[in-house]
Motif scaffolding. Sequence first.
Motif, short mmCIF file in Angstrom:
data_model
loop_
_atom_site.label_atom_id
_atom_site.label_comp_id
_atom_site.label_asym_id
_atom_site.label_seq_id
_atom_site.Cartn_x
_atom_site.Cartn_y
_atom_site.Cartn_z
N ARG A 1 9.82 -0.12 -3.19
CA ARG A 1 9.47 -0.91 -2.16
C ARG A 1 10.50 -0.68 -1.09
NH1 ARG A 1 7.26 -5.37 -0.45
NH2 ARG A 1 8.63 -7.26 0.57
N GLN A 2 11.66 -0.30 -1.28
CA GLN A 2 12.79 -0.26 -0.24
C GLN A 2 12.18 1.09 0.72
OE1 GLN A 2 16.79 1.07 -1.53
NE2 GLN A 2 17.46 0.27 0.49
N GLN A 3 11.70 2.19 0.08
CA GLN A 3 11.22 3.64 0.73
C GLN A 3 10.04 3.00 1.60
OE1 GLN A 3 12.70 6.29 0.99
NE2 GLN A 3 11.22 6.86 2.59
N ALA A 4 9.15 2.12 1.06
CA ALA A 4 7.85 2.04 1.76
C ALA A 4 8.38 1.20 3.04
CB ALA A 4 6.95 1.15 0.77
N LEU B 1 0.71 -1.09 0.26
CA LEU B 1 0.08 -0.12 0.03
C LEU B 1 0.86 1.23 0.07
CD1 LEU B 1 -3.22 0.56 1.79
CD2 LEU B 1 -1.54 2.17 1.99
N LEU B 2 1.72 1.19 0.98
CA LEU B 2 2.85 2.50 0.82
C LEU B 2 3.43 2.63 -0.44
CD1 LEU B 2 4.02 2.14 4.67
CD2 LEU B 2 2.43 3.65 3.69
N GLN B 3 3.96 1.57 -0.96
CA GLN B 3 4.52 1.52 -2.26
C GLN B 3 4.00 2.25 -3.17
OE1 GLN B 3 6.44 -2.22 -3.32
NE2 GLN B 3 7.17 -1.35 -5.32
N GLY B 4 2.64 1.91 -3.36
CA GLY B 4 1.76 2.31 -4.28
C GLY B 4 1.53 3.84 -4.12
N LEU B 5 1.80 4.36 -3.28
CA LEU B 5 1.69 5.90 -2.74
C LEU B 5 2.72 6.62 -3.12
CD1 LEU B 5 -0.35 5.62 0.68
CD2 LEU B 5 -1.30 5.96 -1.66
N LEU B 6 3.92 6.21 -3.46
CA LEU B 6 5.11 6.78 -3.47
C LEU B 6 5.17 7.17 -5.07
CD1 LEU B 6 7.38 4.55 -1.33
CD2 LEU B 6 6.98 6.91 -0.81
N THR C 1 11.32 1.09 4.66
CA THR C 1 11.70 2.25 5.41
C THR C 1 10.76 3.03 6.33
OG1 THR C 1 13.88 2.23 3.92
CG2 THR C 1 13.65 3.98 5.47
N THR C 2 9.97 3.57 5.34
CA THR C 2 8.80 4.58 5.91
C THR C 2 8.12 3.72 7.06
OG1 THR C 2 8.62 5.95 4.01
CG2 THR C 2 6.49 5.57 5.47
N PHE C 3 7.66 2.56 6.96
CA PHE C 3 6.87 1.92 7.89
C PHE C 3 7.66 1.57 9.03
CE2 PHE C 3 4.49 -2.13 9.52
CZ PHE C 3 3.36 -1.54 9.79
N ALA C 4 8.70 0.88 8.72
CA ALA C 4 9.91 0.85 9.98
C ALA C 4 9.86 1.83 10.88
CB ALA C 4 11.24 0.13 9.59
N ALA C 5 10.13 3.12 10.14
CA ALA C 5 10.55 4.30 10.97
C ALA C 5 9.52 4.56 11.72
CB ALA C 5 10.92 5.51 9.95
N MET C 6 8.05 4.52 11.31
CA MET C 6 6.83 4.87 11.73
C MET C 6 6.70 3.82 13.02
SD MET C 6 4.31 5.34 8.55
CE MET C 6 2.83 5.11 9.40
N VAL C 7 6.76 2.66 12.97
CA VAL C 7 6.82 1.86 14.01
C VAL C 7 7.71 1.99 14.98
CG1 VAL C 7 6.72 -0.77 14.65
CG2 VAL C 7 5.41 -0.12 12.85
N GLY C 8 8.83 2.07 14.70
CA GLY C 8 10.23 2.19 15.57
C GLY C 8 9.79 3.59 16.41
N ALA C 9 9.49 4.70 15.91
CA ALA C 9 9.42 5.78 16.36
C ALA C 9 8.10 5.49 17.58
CB ALA C 9 8.90 6.86 15.42
N MET C 10 7.15 4.90 17.24
CA MET C 10 5.96 4.76 18.14
C MET C 10 6.30 3.95 19.33
SD MET C 10 2.96 5.75 18.71
CE MET C 10 2.72 6.57 17.42
N VAL C 11 7.21 2.85 18.90
CA VAL C 11 7.61 1.92 20.22
C VAL C 11 8.41 2.79 20.94
CG1 VAL C 11 9.12 -0.09 20.62
CG2 VAL C 11 7.50 -0.30 18.79
N LEU C 12 9.41 3.57 20.45
CA LEU C 12 10.28 4.42 21.40
C LEU C 12 9.75 5.26 21.97
CD1 LEU C 12 13.45 5.03 19.01
CD2 LEU C 12 13.33 3.61 21.02
#
Length: 189
Positions: free
Chosen positions: A149-152, A135-140, A154-165
């Motif tokens: 795909r790599q950016q998607a 879904l994220l890849q389709g929005l880039l 990275t984006t999701f991992a950054a969002m999840v990681g930020a929320m966990v921290l």
Amino acid sequence: MKVSREQAALNRERIVEVAARLFREKGYDGIGVADLMKNAGLTHGGFYGHFASKEDLMIEACQHALNKSLEGWRAKVASDPQRALPAIIDNYLTPKHRDQPGGGCPAAAMGVDVARMSPGARPAFTQATRQQFALLQGLLPDGAPDEQRQQAITTFAAMVGAMVLARSVDDESLSTEILDAVKAQLLQD
């Protein structure tokens, strides 16, 4: 007293919905079967008529929460495809989401629990994660498919990681700073 099939199905749905919220709020080990059932308005004794184990409920609750999350993202895409990615990022990286994990992202709230469970818990999580990446890849807007795909990812991992921290620290200003910093980076063009 025996309940009808229809009522049993409704009871199961209610258990899964409640469990999806409570597992995100308290973690797998933070809530027992008796309290889950009590929160669903049912007796503890009825649990094993619906599920073989607490882990089986966790798997189904996780799938339910992941589907709801994807539905929300798809609704943003349907309502405004051009603004969907910034809207998803902006909505995700908020103090409200941080402070209300029971209705939030299952990856940020349940990912560690799923990683520690039996391998049977992972397929639903894997499938939903792939769908979120797609879904994220389709929005880039730009780039080759492998770069998107790599950016998607990275984006999701950054969002999840930020929320966990942000949920892990005990300093609210630092927590908000984490959310704001990652949001600013992700929303840069």
